[in-house]
Motif scaffolding. Structure first.
Motif, PDB file in Angstrom:
ATOM      1  N   ARG A  73       0.830  -1.204   0.000  1.00  0.00           N
ATOM      2  CA  ARG A  73       0.000   0.000   0.000  1.00  0.00           C
ATOM      3  C   ARG A  73       0.868   1.258   0.000  1.00  0.00           C
ATOM      4  O   ARG A  73       0.578   2.215  -0.716  1.00  0.00           O
ATOM      5  CB  ARG A  73      -0.931   0.008   1.206  1.00  0.00           C
ATOM      6  CG  ARG A  73      -1.820   1.249   1.201  1.00  0.00           C
ATOM      7  CD  ARG A  73      -2.971   1.129   2.123  1.00  0.00           C
ATOM      8  NE  ARG A  73      -3.897   0.169   1.519  1.00  0.00           N
ATOM      9  CZ  ARG A  73      -4.902  -0.378   2.159  1.00  0.00           C
ATOM     10  NH1 ARG A  73      -5.127  -0.069   3.403  1.00  0.00           N
ATOM     11  NH2 ARG A  73      -5.695  -1.235   1.571  1.00  0.00           N
ATOM     12  N   VAL A  74       1.942   1.251   0.762  1.00  0.00           N
ATOM     13  CA  VAL A  74       2.843   2.408   0.797  1.00  0.00           C
ATOM     14  C   VAL A  74       3.454   2.627  -0.582  1.00  0.00           C
ATOM     15  O   VAL A  74       3.535   3.762  -1.065  1.00  0.00           O
ATOM     16  CB  VAL A  74       3.943   2.216   1.872  1.00  0.00           C
ATOM     17  CG1 VAL A  74       4.972   3.331   1.804  1.00  0.00           C
ATOM     18  CG2 VAL A  74       3.325   2.152   3.258  1.00  0.00           C
ATOM     19  N   ALA A  75       3.842   1.548  -1.252  1.00  0.00           N
ATOM     20  CA  ALA A  75       4.420   1.671  -2.595  1.00  0.00           C
ATOM     21  C   ALA A  75       3.403   2.242  -3.578  1.00  0.00           C
ATOM     22  O   ALA A  75       3.747   3.070  -4.425  1.00  0.00           O
ATOM     23  CB  ALA A  75       4.923   0.311  -3.072  1.00  0.00           C
ATOM     24  N   LEU A  76       2.160   1.822  -3.461  1.00  0.00           N
ATOM     25  CA  LEU A  76       1.120   2.365  -4.339  1.00  0.00           C
ATOM     26  C   LEU A  76       0.903   3.855  -4.092  1.00  0.00           C
ATOM     27  O   LEU A  76       0.755   4.640  -5.036  1.00  0.00           O
ATOM     28  CB  LEU A  76      -0.195   1.616  -4.131  1.00  0.00           C
ATOM     29  CG  LEU A  76      -0.310   0.297  -4.868  1.00  0.00           C
ATOM     30  CD1 LEU A  76      -1.530  -0.469  -4.385  1.00  0.00           C
ATOM     31  CD2 LEU A  76      -0.380   0.524  -6.353  1.00  0.00           C
ATOM     32  N   ILE A  77       0.891   4.236  -2.835  1.00  0.00           N
ATOM     33  CA  ILE A  77       0.676   5.649  -2.513  1.00  0.00           C
ATOM     34  C   ILE A  77       1.839   6.498  -3.022  1.00  0.00           C
ATOM     35  O   ILE A  77       1.634   7.587  -3.557  1.00  0.00           O
ATOM     36  CB  ILE A  77       0.440   5.831  -1.001  1.00  0.00           C
ATOM     37  CG1 ILE A  77      -0.897   5.193  -0.617  1.00  0.00           C
ATOM     38  CG2 ILE A  77       0.478   7.299  -0.603  1.00  0.00           C
ATOM     39  CD1 ILE A  77      -1.140   5.094   0.863  1.00  0.00           C
ATOM     40  N   THR A  78       3.052   5.992  -2.894  1.00  0.00           N
ATOM     41  CA  THR A  78       4.195   6.762  -3.401  1.00  0.00           C
ATOM     42  C   THR A  78       4.184   6.846  -4.917  1.00  0.00           C
ATOM     43  O   THR A  78       4.761   7.771  -5.474  1.00  0.00           O
ATOM     44  CB  THR A  78       5.539   6.179  -2.922  1.00  0.00           C
ATOM     45  OG1 THR A  78       5.657   4.831  -3.356  1.00  0.00           O
ATOM     46  CG2 THR A  78       5.678   6.262  -1.422  1.00  0.00           C
ATOM     47  N   SER A  79       3.515   5.923  -5.596  1.00  0.00           N
ATOM     48  CA  SER A  79       3.425   6.014  -7.055  1.00  0.00           C
ATOM     49  C   SER A  79       2.535   7.180  -7.484  1.00  0.00           C
ATOM     50  O   SER A  79       2.538   7.564  -8.656  1.00  0.00           O
ATOM     51  CB  SER A  79       2.906   4.707  -7.647  1.00  0.00           C
ATOM     52  OG  SER A  79       1.534   4.531  -7.366  1.00  0.00           O
ATOM     53  N   MET A  80       1.791   7.750  -6.557  1.00  0.00           N
ATOM     54  CA  MET A  80       0.940   8.896  -6.856  1.00  0.00           C
ATOM     55  C   MET A  80       1.758  10.154  -7.150  1.00  0.00           C
ATOM     56  O   MET A  80       1.225  11.146  -7.642  1.00  0.00           O
ATOM     57  CB  MET A  80      -0.007   9.171  -5.685  1.00  0.00           C
ATOM     58  CG  MET A  80      -1.000   8.069  -5.411  1.00  0.00           C
ATOM     59  SD  MET A  80      -2.138   7.830  -6.750  1.00  0.00           S
ATOM     60  CE  MET A  80      -3.068   9.330  -6.636  1.00  0.00           C
ATOM     61  N   GLU A  81       3.044  10.120  -6.883  1.00  0.00           N
ATOM     62  CA  GLU A  81       3.923  11.264  -7.106  1.00  0.00           C
ATOM     63  C   GLU A  81       3.823  11.781  -8.540  1.00  0.00           C
ATOM     64  O   GLU A  81       3.813  12.990  -8.779  1.00  0.00           O
ATOM     65  CB  GLU A  81       5.352  10.821  -6.780  1.00  0.00           C
ATOM     66  CG  GLU A  81       6.429  11.777  -7.106  1.00  0.00           C
ATOM     67  CD  GLU A  81       7.792  11.196  -6.794  1.00  0.00           C
ATOM     68  OE1 GLU A  81       8.769  11.804  -7.226  1.00  0.00           O
ATOM     69  OE2 GLU A  81       7.891  10.148  -6.128  1.00  0.00           O
TER      70      GLU A  81
END
Length: 108
Positions: A63-71
């Motif tokens: 989930r953290v990796a997905l959220i950081t992909s929002m960059e």
């Protein structure tokens, strides 16, 4: 990790400056005058690293990796809002699909 990247980057600047006079002058010029945007970027990057590792303590890594992909999507939105960038229809559709897919996965 960030400190290692910073040291390696600084060493690359020094090495590149040894081989190119114009590059050395450009780096010296950048470092001579204080640029508030460089400081702000450094502070933001530092906080980003801190928040990333804090998020790993309270949420699964996926989930953290997905959220950081929002960059990428945030960068597109900010470039539209502040710099008046134009998007082609293909890029806009791709960004919207990517954003929707990420939201779908993060929300589940």
């Amino acid at each position: 990790g960030t400190m290692v990247g910073t040291v390696v980057g600084a060493m690359l600047f020094v090495v590149a400056g040894c081989f190119s006079e114009s590059y050395r002058m450009a780096v010296q010029g950048t470092l001579r005058r204080a640029n508030p945007w460089l400081y702000a970027a450094g502070v933001a990057a530092s906080f980003g690293q801190i928040f990333y590792f804090a998020a790993l303590n309270v949420s699964p890594m996926s989930r953290v990796a997905l959220i950081t992909s929002m960059e990428v999507f945030i960068t597109i939105a900010l470039s539209l809002a502040f710099f008046g960038e134009r998007l082609s229809a293909r890029v806009a559709i791709a960004a919207l699909l990517g954003f929707a897919g990420t939201m779908l996965l993060v929300g589940s």
